[in-house]
Design an enzyme around this catalytic site. Sequence first.
Site, PDB file in Angstrom:
ATOM      1  N   HIS A  12      60.137  88.138  -9.313  1.00  0.00           N
ATOM      2  CA  HIS A  12      58.707  87.878  -9.182  1.00  0.00           C
ATOM      3  C   HIS A  12      58.161  88.391  -7.852  1.00  0.00           C
ATOM      4  CE1 HIS A  12      58.439  84.994 -12.667  1.00  0.00           C
ATOM      5  NE2 HIS A  12      59.747  85.017 -12.450  1.00  0.00           N
ATOM      6  N   ASP A  63      51.144  84.099  -9.045  1.00  0.00           N
ATOM      7  CA  ASP A  63      52.061  84.214 -10.170  1.00  0.00           C
ATOM      8  C   ASP A  63      51.731  83.085 -11.135  1.00  0.00           C
ATOM      9  OD1 ASP A  63      54.529  83.813 -11.801  1.00  0.00           O
ATOM     10  OD2 ASP A  63      55.291  85.429 -10.530  1.00  0.00           O
TER      11      ASP A  63
END
Length: 486
Positions: free
Chosen positions: A18, A125
């Site tokens: 990520h 995110d």
Amino acid sequence: MATNKPHVVCVPVPFQGHINPMFKLANLLHSRGIYITMVLTEFNVARLASSSSTESHFLEGFNDFSIEVIPDGLPPDNKRSVFNLHEVCYSFQAVQGEPKMAIRSLLMRLLESPDTPPITSVISDSMMNFVPEVCIELGIPLLHFFTTSACGMLGYMQYDELVKRGDFPLKDESYLTNGYLDTSIEWVPGLIKEARMKHLPTFLRTTDPNEIIFNYLAESARNAKVAAGLILNTFDDLESEVLKEIGKVITNIYTIGPLPKLTQQANEQELLPLSGSLWKEDDNCLEWLDKRSPKSVIYVNFGSIAVLTPEQLKEFAWGLANSKHPFLWIIRSDLVIGESNIITEDCYREEIKDRGLISSWCLQEKVLQHPSIAVFLTHCGWNSTLESIGEGVPMICWPFIGEQQMNSLYAGQEWRVGVEMEEGSVQREGVEGLVRDMMEGEKGKELKGKAMEWKKKTDEATKPGGSSYNNFNKLVRNLAGKENHC
């Protein structure tokens, strides 16, 4: 003194897969004149600093690019691995938890600071579930960045429906082995007809209705529907049908991938020397590859979170060795559960000494770009899958967790750039056979041809005038306040 630049705060999930795409996105936005604040956890700041190969400490910052640090709420001795995902979710969903309190304090401080431009947006995110509520409370526009594939995201979007249909939780543990996971999911519009229950993100495979990761990710999918925009690291041609389906519930979507290819289009002088790697990269890999013939090497890397048993490692090891083809294998320090000495045994070292290199970590983009690489044996994490497609490298797919099963299915059945290994099971004869098929057989030639077709499409999407290039420009204009988010 603060400038009048747009100011975007970027909040990645504190895991390698990520962090990498968020760093790339932030760097690209910075190159377009946007002030960036990157929010990292204390644990990962220490790891990034120790793995950095840049001469100047990255925490010293760059012009109009700053790093802020928050706690992740976990004790120092927590390994923050695939086995600790439940603990991460507990920490991130706590109403009065450290991460949520820290991000609120940070955003409030930045809003009041005379030394930075006023915050204009947060890009979070989608799996940082504590961020949306804080942004709503403080009145800050929020865009979600889903770092999975679109087909993987569509799978997470079915979690609530699985509960409604009575498909979650599983009735009992026999459902893991009695063929139930092979049930068709044709009720999910947008997915290819070959999709089965086993291809939906793996956290549904439990008999516990309170399974924290399942419920946490169901909330993540819900949050994405109410943000000012959704950013996806994919491109329109690759996942058109899935994107149409997602677009029915989320209208403001920016498909800007593959981010590595979009980065290649940027002016190098405008990009910062940033690395999001939590492991120190071994440059010897590239020197070793320089000595290999074109299209002769199998690249093996199971990413940053997958783990192998000692027996699986042994079967992969001898399957690669017995294929008699050169290979580069990345084995990070925490890849294997338990003790295994197969890769250090004299007999194995002797077998592979002229054609096998084992390394701890590498700059994967550079490896996949290298002319000697022929095939990628991968866990099908989205970064790896998309990077492989972007460089025209066909794949042998061995998915491990999450939406990797869906990525593997699409790589094999829809995009025709990979062959799928049976999940979990590893036999050396099977590994050897797949490698030989890919390197020597007609199947390999077919997939290599298809992979090169997709490489051309990624180039077209990310060059000036391409869909991803145009979508990124639109995102920049919106973040700069020159267009409305909605």
